[in-house]
Design an enzyme around this catalytic site. Structure first.
Site, PDB file in Angstrom:
ATOM      1  N   GLY A   1       6.190 114.217 -47.491  1.00 19.62           N
ATOM      2  CA  GLY A   1       7.452 113.910 -48.192  1.00 19.62           C
ATOM      3  C   GLY A   1       8.795 114.182 -47.406  1.00 19.62           C
ATOM      4  O   GLY A   1       8.458 113.791 -46.144  1.00 19.62           O
ATOM      5  N   CYS A   2       9.637 114.398 -48.238  1.00 23.07           N
ATOM      6  CA  CYS A   2      11.273 114.679 -47.357  1.00 23.07           C
ATOM      7  C   CYS A   2      10.849 115.548 -46.467  1.00 23.07           C
ATOM      8  O   CYS A   2      10.531 116.758 -46.697  1.00 23.07           O
ATOM      9  CB  CYS A   2      12.167 114.983 -48.458  1.00 23.07           C
ATOM     10  SG  CYS A   2      13.751 115.409 -47.945  1.00 23.07           S
TER      11      CYS A   2
END
Length: 180
Positions: A11-12
């Site tokens: 993810g981020c």
């Protein structure tokens, strides 16, 4: 002290960096781009989904204090490995759940960790194991993001504290914040 490295995409990278900076035995965390086909990509290029790169983190760790397997277990608890090409509102291949082993031993451990994660999830774990290509360090403003600008970012304020809570609940003995 010997430093070894682990590279994950989950993810981020702002969120991932914040989690792993709180882990005892982790000496460094860098936000990176890897797994794609474009040299020296910019954040904007990676966000387009056209580069093939994932937002990732390169973790420098002391194997005398924490094992690669433990890092993998923390990785699986602090993101959703059942979401394909996304984490929450972050959508695209750049946010894929992926492990980039640096050697055959790490690859074997990654496969074992995926099996452990599958036992803890009702949905299929979609985390990929991909060969490590060239790693590009993300722009300076992405480094240590949570410690600075992330504290003012409403999205980060909604996402990162729950991830840190998962770490501290599941791995209390590994949290710098709980053991300082």
């Amino acid at each position: 002290m010997t430093i070894e490295y682990a590279i994950f995409g989950n993810g981020c990278f702002w969120c991932s960096e914040a989690v792993f900076k709180d882990v005892i035995g982790v000496e460094s965390v860098e936000s990176v781009y890897t797994g794609g086909h474009v040299a020296n990509p910019t954040y904007e290029q990676v966000c387009s989904g056209e580069t093939g790169h994932a937002e990732g983190i390169r973790i420098g760790f002391d194997p005398e204090k924490i094992s690669y397997g433990e890092l993998l277990d923390i990785n699986f608890v602090t993101h959703d490995p059942t979401q394909l090409n996304r984490q929450g509102n972050d959508i695209g291949t750049q946010y894929r759940s992926v492990i980039f082993p640096l050697n055959a031993e790490q690859e074997a451990e990654a496969k074992a960790a995926i099996q452990r994660a599958q036992a803890d999830n009702q949905q299929p774990v979609v985390t990929a194991i991909e060969p490590l290509g060239e790693v590009f360090v993300a722009e300076n403003y992405h480094q240590n993001y949570w410690a600075g600008a992330g504290q003012e970012n409403r999205y980060c304020l909604a996402v990162i504290p729950p991830k840190l809570q998962k770490l501290r609940k599941s791995f209390a003995n590994r949290s710098k914040a709980l053991n300082s």
